[in-house]
Write a protein that holds these residues in place. Structure first.
Motif, mmCIF file in Angstrom:
data_model
loop_
_atom_site.group_PDB
_atom_site.id
_atom_site.type_symbol
_atom_site.label_atom_id
_atom_site.label_comp_id
_atom_site.label_asym_id
_atom_site.label_seq_id
_atom_site.Cartn_x
_atom_site.Cartn_y
_atom_site.Cartn_z
ATOM 1 N N THR A 138 67.086 -14.747 134.453
ATOM 2 C CA THR A 138 67.441 -13.337 134.286
ATOM 3 C C THR A 138 66.172 -12.504 134.353
ATOM 4 O OG1 THR A 138 69.289 -13.944 132.853
ATOM 5 C CG2 THR A 138 68.533 -11.659 132.761
ATOM 6 N N TYR A 139 66.254 -11.367 135.060
ATOM 7 C CA TYR A 139 65.110 -10.458 135.226
ATOM 8 C C TYR A 139 65.502 -9.120 134.639
ATOM 9 C CZ TYR A 139 63.703 -14.092 138.507
ATOM 10 O OH TYR A 139 63.383 -15.306 139.074
ATOM 11 N N ARG A 140 64.727 -8.651 133.646
ATOM 12 C CA ARG A 140 65.092 -7.424 132.962
ATOM 13 C C ARG A 140 63.898 -6.568 132.563
ATOM 14 N NH1 ARG A 140 67.694 -9.594 127.419
ATOM 15 N NH2 ARG A 140 67.326 -7.437 126.749
ATOM 16 N N ALA A 141 62.725 -7.175 132.380
ATOM 17 C CA ALA A 141 61.543 -6.452 131.916
ATOM 18 C C ALA A 141 60.763 -5.877 133.091
ATOM 19 C CB ALA A 141 60.643 -7.383 131.095
ATOM 20 N N PRO A 142 60.000 -4.809 132.877
ATOM 21 C CA PRO A 142 59.222 -4.209 133.975
ATOM 22 C C PRO A 142 58.305 -5.206 134.671
ATOM 23 C CG PRO A 142 59.212 -2.759 132.068
ATOM 24 C CD PRO A 142 59.856 -4.034 131.619
ATOM 25 N N GLU A 143 57.725 -6.133 133.912
ATOM 26 C CA GLU A 143 56.809 -7.106 134.517
ATOM 27 C C GLU A 143 57.552 -8.187 135.304
ATOM 28 O OE1 GLU A 143 57.299 -8.221 130.088
ATOM 29 O OE2 GLU A 143 57.066 -6.402 131.321
ATOM 30 N N ASN A 165 65.316 -0.739 129.782
ATOM 31 C CA ASN A 165 66.301 -1.805 129.549
ATOM 32 C C ASN A 165 67.635 -1.467 130.202
ATOM 33 O OD1 ASN A 165 67.185 -4.303 128.530
ATOM 34 N ND2 ASN A 165 67.994 -3.372 126.665
ATOM 35 N N GLN A 166 67.572 -0.922 131.431
ATOM 36 C CA GLN A 166 68.762 -0.457 132.138
ATOM 37 C C GLN A 166 68.963 -1.171 133.477
ATOM 38 O OE1 GLN A 166 71.026 2.238 130.738
ATOM 39 N NE2 GLN A 166 69.951 1.074 129.170
ATOM 40 N N VAL A 167 68.580 -2.433 133.544
ATOM 41 C CA VAL A 167 68.823 -3.205 134.763
ATOM 42 C C VAL A 167 68.841 -4.683 134.404
ATOM 43 C CG1 VAL A 167 66.376 -3.474 135.417
ATOM 44 C CG2 VAL A 167 68.148 -3.488 137.193
ATOM 45 N N ARG A 168 69.650 -5.443 135.153
ATOM 46 C CA ARG A 168 69.663 -6.898 135.045
ATOM 47 C C ARG A 168 69.688 -7.478 136.459
ATOM 48 N NH1 ARG A 168 68.602 -5.534 130.738
ATOM 49 N NH2 ARG A 168 69.396 -6.226 128.703
ATOM 50 N N GLY A 169 68.799 -8.442 136.678
ATOM 51 C CA GLY A 169 68.811 -9.199 137.915
ATOM 52 C C GLY A 169 68.987 -10.667 137.583
ATOM 53 N N TYR A 170 69.766 -11.370 138.419
ATOM 54 C CA TYR A 170 70.024 -12.793 138.192
ATOM 55 C C TYR A 170 69.786 -13.541 139.499
ATOM 56 C CZ TYR A 170 72.623 -10.686 134.310
ATOM 57 O OH TYR A 170 72.987 -9.929 133.220
ATOM 58 N N ILE A 171 69.138 -14.698 139.384
ATOM 59 C CA ILE A 171 68.912 -15.542 140.563
ATOM 60 C C ILE A 171 69.200 -16.991 140.196
ATOM 61 C CG2 ILE A 171 67.244 -16.395 142.254
ATOM 62 C CD1 ILE A 171 65.768 -13.796 142.134
ATOM 63 N N LEU A 172 69.918 -17.673 141.075
ATOM 64 C CA LEU A 172 70.168 -19.112 140.972
ATOM 65 C C LEU A 172 69.265 -19.823 141.976
ATOM 66 C CD1 LEU A 172 72.068 -21.331 139.716
ATOM 67 C CD2 LEU A 172 73.507 -21.000 141.751
ATOM 68 N N PHE A 173 68.628 -20.910 141.537
ATOM 69 C CA PHE A 173 67.655 -21.619 142.362
ATOM 70 C C PHE A 173 68.126 -23.040 142.666
ATOM 71 C CE2 PHE A 173 65.279 -18.426 140.083
ATOM 72 C CZ PHE A 173 64.339 -17.965 140.984
ATOM 73 N N HIS A 174 67.631 -23.548 143.791
ATOM 74 C CA HIS A 174 67.760 -24.974 144.113
ATOM 75 C C HIS A 174 66.418 -25.460 144.633
ATOM 76 C CE1 HIS A 174 68.954 -28.488 146.733
ATOM 77 N NE2 HIS A 174 69.370 -28.830 145.521
ATOM 78 N N GLU A 175 65.852 -26.402 143.910
ATOM 79 C CA GLU A 175 64.537 -26.948 144.252
ATOM 80 C C GLU A 175 63.500 -25.832 144.412
ATOM 81 O OE1 GLU A 175 65.184 -29.426 147.666
ATOM 82 O OE2 GLU A 175 66.060 -31.045 146.453
ATOM 83 N N GLY A 176 63.567 -24.863 143.495
ATOM 84 C CA GLY A 176 62.600 -23.782 143.467
ATOM 85 C C GLY A 176 62.864 -22.638 144.419
#
Length: 312
Positions: A131-136, A179-190
């Motif tokens: 999950t990606y949510r912070a400015p950094e 704190n007004q965004v959410r990003g999600y990524i699913l990975f396979h072998e990086g």
């Protein structure tokens, strides 16, 4: 305060997902939001707002309607065009995760659980997702998700891929700082294989950009990531609604707790050019629908759609 924005709105002439060409018309655009709590309308009336210079009319996206509206009508110097009606799906994030799970039949829960388990086995026993949510974090999300998005049919056919511009990234950083965004990524072998990007407004997450690697379609990576993200959102207990936005799909109906009938409504000043454009667009839509029915009866629709979306 008016929320109208003057834009050149494309009238896309499509066969299924394939856009043949588009013609733009300057219109004042507004989108109804779930947070607006707009009452469903039974008929269309033009806004009281004045037309801005160069504007040929108005578009309201996602207008709640009490019943199906006529596709094309005209009166008092206006063309009323409703090219799309759909069930606007969303998830109520305030009901608690146990109540959410209870909406699914035991068979459906078993099917989704099996897909998640199958992906875990394919991934060596551990599901790698973030999950990606912070400015950094948000720049890392864009660096991973944008190249993936360029491989999706949403980008290639629908011009609906994740934007890759400094302005869009700046907006993402600003949202993350609040704190007004959410990003999600699913990975396979990086490597990223599925992503979801959700900006937030007034406690409502919007299913704004989504896609998955075509090589992983049969492993249901979009379903897996959606399931994991929704579970986390209930645990987080920060937001009110997950809004699947415009349009219908089996995926949206599967995960939604609620839905409402909505329409995209065009109110265009009557002129010869505008009449020709609207009527031509309507004719193309009807032909596309008829052709889709023909190939579906022949048992070819799913195969042709896969070819359009995933042929390389």
């Amino acid at each position: 305060m008016s929320r109208w924005q003057v834009r050149t709105v494309p009238f896309k002439f499509q066969l299924s997902d394939l856009t043949l060409f588009s013609i733009g018309l300057p219109l004042q655009v507004r989108a109804e939001r779930l947070s607006d709590r707009t009452a469903p309308v039974v008929s269309i009336t033009p806004p009281v707002d004045e037309l801005q210079p160069g504007s040929q009319g108005f578009v309201v996206r996602g207008l709640p309607v009490a019943q199906s509206l006529p596709t094309l009508d005209q009166r008092d110097g206006w063309l009323f065009y409703v090219p799309q009606e759909y069930r606007h799906c969303f998830i109520d994030l305030t009901i608690g995760y146990d109540s959410y799970l209870a909406k699914f039949s035991s068979k459906t829960r078993s099917t989704i659980t099996r897909k998640v388990r199958k992906w875990a086995e394919h991934s060596g026993g551990t599901i790698d997702w973030r999950t990606y949510r912070a400015p950094e974090d948000i720049d890392a999300f864009f660096d991973l998700a944008v190249p993936l998005s360029k491989r999706t049919y949403q980008d290639r056919l629908l011009d609906a891929g994740l934007p890759d511009s400094p302005a869009f990234r700046d907006e993402g950083r600003k949202l993350a700082a609040q704190n007004q965004v959410r990003g999600y990524i699913l990975f396979h072998e990086g490597q990223p294989v599925s992503y979801i990007y959700c900006p937030v407004e007034e406690g409502v997450l919007s299913y704004a950009y989504v896609g998955y690697h075509p090589d992983y379609m049969k492993l249901s990576v979009g379903t897996v990531l959606q399931w994991l993200a929704v579970e986390q959102l209930y645990a987080e207990n920060t937001f009110r609604i997950f809004d699947f936005t415009e349009g219908e799909s089996d995926h949206k109906r599967l995960f939604a707790t609620d839905e409402r009938l909505c329409a995209n409504v065009f109110m265009v000043r009557k002129s010869l050019r505008n009449q020709l454009l609207v009527r031509a667009h309507r004719t193309m839509d009807r032909f596309s629908g008829w052709l889709g029915d023909v190939v579906e009866r022949a048992g070819l629709k799913a195969r042709i759609k896969r070819l359009l979306r995933f042929a390389r």
